[in-house]
Design a protein around this motif. Structure first.
Motif, PDB file in Angstrom:
ATOM      1  N   SER A 269       0.874  -1.315  -0.060  1.00 42.41           N
ATOM      2  CA  SER A 269       0.097  -0.366  -0.161  1.00 42.41           C
ATOM      3  C   SER A 269       0.874   1.202  -0.067  1.00 42.41           C
ATOM      4  O   SER A 269       0.312   2.454  -0.478  1.00 42.41           O
ATOM      5  CB  SER A 269      -0.991  -0.042   1.105  1.00 42.41           C
ATOM      6  N   GLU A 270       1.968   0.960   0.472  1.00 46.07           N
ATOM      7  CA  GLU A 270       2.867   2.380   0.312  1.00 46.07           C
ATOM      8  C   GLU A 270       3.501   2.632  -1.009  1.00 46.07           C
ATOM      9  O   GLU A 270       3.706   4.057  -1.252  1.00 46.07           O
ATOM     10  CB  GLU A 270       4.352   1.934   1.257  1.00 46.07           C
ATOM     11  N   LEU A 273       1.210   5.675  -1.937  1.00 46.72           N
ATOM     12  CA  LEU A 273       0.857   6.486  -0.568  1.00 46.72           C
ATOM     13  C   LEU A 273       0.753   7.983  -1.204  1.00 46.72           C
ATOM     14  O   LEU A 273       0.102   8.721  -0.933  1.00 46.72           O
ATOM     15  CB  LEU A 273       1.509   6.374   0.632  1.00 46.72           C
ATOM     16  N   TYR A 298      -1.784   4.686   8.052  1.00 45.13           N
ATOM     17  CA  TYR A 298      -0.842   3.363   7.612  1.00 45.13           C
ATOM     18  C   TYR A 298      -0.364   2.621   8.712  1.00 45.13           C
ATOM     19  O   TYR A 298       0.215   1.738   8.529  1.00 45.13           O
ATOM     20  CB  TYR A 298       0.177   4.050   6.815  1.00 45.13           C
ATOM     21  N   ASN A 391      -7.876   3.753   4.506  1.00 44.84           N
ATOM     22  CA  ASN A 391      -7.346   5.067   4.641  1.00 44.84           C
ATOM     23  C   ASN A 391      -7.902   6.204   3.652  1.00 44.84           C
ATOM     24  O   ASN A 391      -8.170   7.274   4.476  1.00 44.84           O
ATOM     25  CB  ASN A 391      -5.814   4.728   4.539  1.00 44.84           C
TER      26      ASN A 391
END
Length: 424
Positions: A269-270, A273, A298, A391
Motif C-alpha cells: 500500500s506504500e 501513498l 498507515y 485509509n
C-alpha cells in the motif's frame, strides 16, 4: 480531448499485471529473476514518501490558526480508526464461523516444521506496545527519513509544523519554501508513477513464478474466505460509512483505480501513498486533514490486516481441531486490537501480529502458522488493497467531520470530472 486508452496509467498497469501472471505460469524461472523490477519501483516510491509527508503535514499544520485544531483532527482520526478496526476484527471472526475455512484439515501441530516461521515468532516477542511507542521517537531529526519510518517522519513533521505556526509571520518564508518544495516532490512522484507498469509486471511475475498458482489449491478455501470477507467489509461497512459522509464507495474506488492497481501489482500500500495524498487533496480534502490522517492511518487503520488476523486465528483453530470458547475469542479480539498497532512498520508485520495474538491462547499452537505461510503472499495483496481503501475513506470522513471538505470538488472527483493536474 479524451486520452487514448493505451495512454491511461490504470490500463497500462492492468495489462502489465496480466502479462506478468501469464509469464509467471509459463516461465517461472525467468519470472523469479524479474523481482528487482518490482523492488526498484517500490524503492523509488519509498525514497519520496518521507519528503511528501513532511511537506504536506508541515504546510497543513502551519496553516492552522489554532493548534487545538490539530489535536482535534488527530483525536477524531484515532477514534475513527479504533471503531472501524474493531468492526474489521469482528467481521473476521464472524466470517471464520460462517465459512469454516479450516474445517477438515485435522492437522497435528506436533508434525509441523516451525523453523520456517522462527523469524516471525521471534519478532512477535520483541515488539510489544512499549517498544512500538518508543520506536516512534527517532534517534536524530533526519533518521526517520533515512530509515523510511513513517511514524517518525510524522512526529518530526507535526513538531515542525506546530513550531512554524507559533512563529507566525516570522515563519511565513519557511512555510512558503516548503510549500514550493511540495510541488517539486509531487512532480517527482508523477515521473516515478509512469514506471508503475514495469514495477507491477516484475512484482506479479515474481509472485506467480516463485509460489505458483497451484500452491493456492490446497488453501483455496482460506484465501477465498479472506477475499470474500474483505470485499464485504469494503462494500458494506465502508460503503455505509461512505454514504453517511456523502459519497459512494464504488465511485471512490473508481476514482483511485490507478493507485489500487499499483497496490495490487506490488502487494504494497506504500507504493501508492504519495498518489493517494495528492488525489485526496484534489478531491476537496484539506491538506491539514490529509497530512495527519493518511500517514497515521498507515499504522493505525489496518482494516485488511485486522480481518486477516482474526480469520487466520479461527482457521488455525479449526485446522488443528481446537475448540475456542467465547472468552478465548473475546481475548483474541482485545489482544488483536493492540497487536495490530504494536508491530506496525515491522517487516512481516501481518505474521508477527498473528504470532503475538496466537500466544494469548495456550491451547492454540503457534506452529499452526506454518499452514498459512505458503499462501500468505497471495493474501498480502488483499490486505494492502483493503488497508488502502480504508485509509482513503477515513480521510474523506474526517475531512467532512471537520467541515474541511470541498463538497463540489468531491462530487466532481466521484464523477470523474477532475483533471489530473497536480495539486497546487
Amino acid at each position: 480531448m479524451r486520452t487514448p486508452i493505451y495512454k491511461m496509467l490504470y490500463v497500462q498497469v492492468l495489462v502489465a499485471i496480466a502479462i506478468g501472471v501469464v509469464l509467471g505460469v509459463i516461465q517461472p524461472d525467468l519470472s523469479v529473476q524479474l523481482k528487482p523490477l518490482g523492488d526498484a519501483f517500490i524503492a523509488l516510491i519509498k525514497m519520496i514518501i518521507g519528503p511528501v509527508i513532511f511537506c504536506t503535514v508541515v504546510t497543513g499544520i502551519a496553516g492552522m490558526t489554532d493548534l487545538k485544531e490539530m489535536g482535534r483532527v488527530g483525536g477524531k482520526a484515532l477514534l475513527y480508526f479504533e471503531v472501524v478496526s474493531t468492526f474489521a476484527l469482528c467481521l473476521g471472526l464472524i466470517a471464520g464461523h460462517l465459512l469454516h475455512p479450516g474445517a477438515g484439515f485435522n492437522v497435528d501441530p506436533a508434525t509441523l516444521d516451525t523453523s520456517v516461521i522462527a523469524k516471525y515468532t521471534t519478532g512477535a516477542e520483541s515488539h510489544g506496545m512499549v517498544d512500538f511507542l518508543m520506536s516512534i521517537i527517532p534517534h536524530t531529526f533526519f533518521s526517520g527519513f533515512t530509515e523510511g519510518n513513517i511514524l517518525q517522519i510524522l512526529l518530526i513533521s507535526i513538531l515542525t509544523g506546530a513550531a512554524l505556526a507559533q512563529l507566525g509571520d516570522k515563519g511565513e518564508g519557511i512555510v512558503a519554501g516548503i510549500s514550493s518544495a511540495t510541488r517539486v516532490f509531487f512532480k517527482i512522484v508523477h515521473y516515478i508513477t509512469r514506471l508503475a507498469p514495469i514495477g507491477a509486471f516484475g512484482a506479479i511475475a515474481f509472485t506467480v513464478g516463485k509460489y505458483g498458482v497451484h500452491s493456492l489449491l490446497p488453501m483455496f478455501k482460506l484465501v477465498g474466505s479472506f477475499y470474500l470477507t474483505a470485499l464485504v467489509f469494503v462494500l458494506v461497512v465502508l460503503g455505509v460509512v461512505a454514504r453517511l459522509a456523502g459519497f459512494r464507495i464504488l465511485a471512490f474506488i473508481r476514482y483511485i483505480r490507478e493507485e489500487l492497481l499499483i497496490v495490487l501489482g506490488t502487494s504494497s500500500s506504500e507504493a501508492a501513498l504519495p498518489m493517494l495524498i495528492e488525489k485526496l487533496e484534489r478531491a476537496g480534502c484539506s491538506r491539514k486533514v490529509v497530512g495527519l490522517v493518511v500517514p497515521t492511518g498507515y499504522s493505525f487503520n489496518l482494516d485488511g490486516t485486522n480481518i486477516y488476523m482474526t480469520l487466520a486465528v479461527l482457521f488455525i483453530a479449526q485446522a488443528t481441531n481446537v475448540d475456542l470458547s467465547l472468552v478465548d475469542q473475546l481475548t483474541i479480539l482485545l489482544v488483536a486490537m493492540l497487536t495490530s498497532k504494536g508491530a506496525s512498520g515491522v517487516t512481516g508485520a501481518g505474521f508477527i501480529t498473528l504470532a503475538a495474538t496466537l500466544a494469548v491462547v495456550p491451547q492454540l499452537s503457534v506452529a499452526g502458522m506454518v499452514l498459512i505461510l505458503g499462501v500468505d503472499r497471495f493474501m498480502s495483496e488483499c490486505r494492502a488493497l483493503t488497508n488502502f481503501v480504508g485509509n482513503g475513506v477515513a480521510t474523506i470522513v474526517i475531512a467532512a467531520w471537520e467541515k474541511s471538505l470541498d463538497r463540489a470538488r468531491l462530487e466532481q472527483a466521484m464523477r470523474g470530472e477532475l483533471t489530473t493536474q497536480p495539486v497546487a
